[in-house]
Design an enzyme around this catalytic site. Structure first.
Site, mmCIF file in Angstrom:
data_model
loop_
_atom_site.group_PDB
_atom_site.id
_atom_site.type_symbol
_atom_site.label_atom_id
_atom_site.label_comp_id
_atom_site.label_asym_id
_atom_site.label_seq_id
_atom_site.Cartn_x
_atom_site.Cartn_y
_atom_site.Cartn_z
ATOM 1 N N SER A 265 34.468 25.101 -5.509
ATOM 2 C CA SER A 265 33.306 24.822 -6.347
ATOM 3 C C SER A 265 32.094 24.549 -5.501
ATOM 4 O O SER A 265 32.176 24.205 -4.330
ATOM 5 C CB SER A 265 33.590 23.608 -7.214
ATOM 6 N N LYS A 266 30.955 24.697 -6.137
ATOM 7 C CA LYS A 266 29.689 24.394 -5.485
ATOM 8 C C LYS A 266 29.738 22.965 -4.963
ATOM 9 O O LYS A 266 29.288 22.672 -3.884
ATOM 10 C CB LYS A 266 28.544 24.521 -6.490
ATOM 11 N N ARG A 267 30.317 22.092 -5.764
ATOM 12 C CA ARG A 267 30.229 20.677 -5.404
ATOM 13 C C ARG A 267 30.780 20.401 -4.000
ATOM 14 O O ARG A 267 30.184 19.683 -3.229
ATOM 15 C CB ARG A 267 30.971 19.814 -6.423
#
Ligand code: GLU
Length: 504
Positions: free
Chosen positions: A276-278
């Site tokens: 994920s981007k996170r």
């Protein structure tokens, strides 16, 4: 058994295997964890084979160019010890410099070559000029989408004669160049990690290789550079695997030998979705700024897809290079597990030489104390609980206060009354006051002396050591009282007990 970590002494004249590997990032942002993993695997492979590790910048997509990205990529790699032998560097002033016989190593400085290769492909009938407008392409895609067909270029310009296209180009008509890929049959690419991978040509789009702005696309530029720079092994992320047939086609069309390919496994979230981007979007610099150590980060990233032995987690960079084996890299996606990074980082902090630990963590105390010996003892007391160096500020803050208030904690043990609690604290205070400096600096002696006191008085450990520990720390959870006294030293410890007695 041979030692997988044996690396010949560099002074021994071990011949290089002629291996040349490039890491070829696009300067579209800061270096991310996935980029570090690719760069590291390239570097480990090159080191293992005593080859050359090259840093090349792929900046042909001008719309995605980010100012400062090249500098960040280089600095992040350098901090992690992933240092190129050839290609791009930053000099002392921080300016980008290039070194090596096969440059330039920045693609925007090699445009003439790509144009010549694209022309050569057109002349050989392996590529064609396409004049389709963006609107027409959009319309074609929309029709394909509505009828559920794969969205690909429909080949409208494939059959234009070379003379006709040349005339239209001459007349200034906007155009791109596309590969003229076979429409039937298949192509097999062999990959060092995946073995033979076969693609049906009908699924591969006629790739644009030169854009209307006169810049090549990645596909042409990377392939031509890999050839021109004598790259022997192309090591990159799995997301490039579907592009490999196009690259294989270019090699063949131009009569070149193909390098070997290795496509590294995807990075996944713990739930197995694509990273994920996170997490993945956090740059290497952010991790370093948060207090992760370069060595731990390199160790962590190296294990995303490979483990030299399978039963050990901690490896030095040299050990990784000595043991690196592409055939053992996993095909399946590698889970990016931040808890593992935390664990590794804390292991590095626990096991590194004490002096180094103190040097690394000291800055996080700021100006909180000018007593250097106290600072060192405090840093050693919290050592087991530090995950990242940045944690030090918060972990030490409670112990750096001059005076404590005890309004949020209970000094008495369970239902013990105030008077009995005072009595215990006063006795402990007296015992500590009577100890010499050496005894106050030693956990075992302190424990022995204070437990002897408890036994003499017929008290319990809990009802005595609880108020003592809370008095010293001001917290219901903290290291034990003996560790706290060692960290504080006699004077500070007594001051805290006095504060607690006042608050009782
Ligand atoms: N420039 C590409 C990237 O940034 C490199 C792909 C390759 O290594 O061929 O992902």
């Amino acid at each position: 058994m041979t030692n997988p970590f044996h690396m010949p002494d560099p002074r021994e004249t071990t011949p290089s295997d002629g291996v040349r590997v490039r890491y070829a990032p696009s300067p579209t942002g800061f270096l991310h964890i996935g980029g570090l993993r690719t760069a590291l695997y390239c570097e480990l492979f090159a080191r293992h084979h005593r080859g050359t590790f090259i840093l090349r910048i792929e900046d042909t997509d001008r719309s995605r160019y980010v100012e400062g990205a090249i500098e960040d990529i280089y600095r992040s790699l350098e901090t992690c010890g992933v240092i190129p032998d050839e290609g791009i560097w930053l000099d002392r002033k921080g300016s980008v410099v290039q070194r090596g016989d096969m440059g330039p190593y920045i693609q925007s400085e090699r445009l003439d070559r790509y144009r010549a290769y694209a022309d050569g492909l057109v002349q050989a009938g392996k590529a064609y000029v396409c004049f389709c407008s963006a609107e027409r392409l959009e319309k074609v895609r929309e029709e394909q989408r509505l009828s559920g067909r794969p969205m690909m270029y429909d080949g409208a310009c494939r059959s234009l004669t070379m003379e006709e296209s040349a005339k239209r180009v001459e007349a200034g008509e906007a155009h791109v160049t596309r590969l003229k890929l076979p429409k039937t049959g298949d192509v097999t690419v062999s990959d060092m990690i995946r073995g033979d991978v076969t693609f049906g040509w009908s699924t591969v789009d006629d790739q644009v290789i030169m854009k209307s702005d006169g810049f090549p696309t990645y596909h042409l530029a990377a392939t031509c550079d890999d050839h021109d720079m004598d790259i022997t092994h192309v090591i990159r992320g799995e997301e490039w695997l579907p592009s490999t047939p196009k690259h294989a086609f270019i090699y063949q069309a131009l009569g070149w030998d193909m390098p070997k390919f290795a496509h590294l496994p995807l990075l996944l979230n713990p739930d197995k979705s694509k990273l994920s981007k996170r997490q993945g979007d956090v740059s290497v610099k952010d991790y370093l700024d948060k207090g992760y150590l370069p060595d731990a980060l390199v160790n962590f990233v190296a294990l995303l897809g490979w483990n030299p032995t399978g039963d050990r987690e901690i490896y030095t960079h040299d050990e990784l290079a000595a043991a690196f084996d592409m055939a053992k890299v996993n095909k399946a996606g590698a889970v990016f597990n931040i808890e593992k990074l935390d664990w590794l980082n804390s292991q590095y902090l626990k096991t590194m030489p004490t002096e180094r630990y103190l040097t690394l963590t000291h800055p996080f105390l700021g100006n909180a104390t000018d007593d250097g010996r106290f600072a060192d003892r405090l840093l050693l007391m919290i050592r087991d609980r530090v995950v990242k160096t940045n944690d030090v500020t918060a972990l030490t803050a409670p112990y750096l206060k001059e005076h404590l208030e005890y309004s949020n904690v209970s000094l008495p043990w369970k239902s013990m009354d105030t008077q009995s609690t005072r009595e215990r604290l006063i006795a402990c205070r007296e015992r500590i006051e009577g100890l010499d400096d050496e005894s106050v600096g030693d956990v075992t002696t302190l424990e022995h002396d204070l437990k002897a006191l408890i036994a003499e008085r017929g008290w319990g450990n809990g009802d005595t050591l609880w108020p003592l520990r809370v008095a010293l720390s001001g917290m219901e959870k903290s290291p034990g009282p003996f560790e706290l006294i060692v960290a504080f030293g006699k004077e500070r410890a007594l001051r805290r007990i006095d504060d607690a007695l006042k608050a009782l």
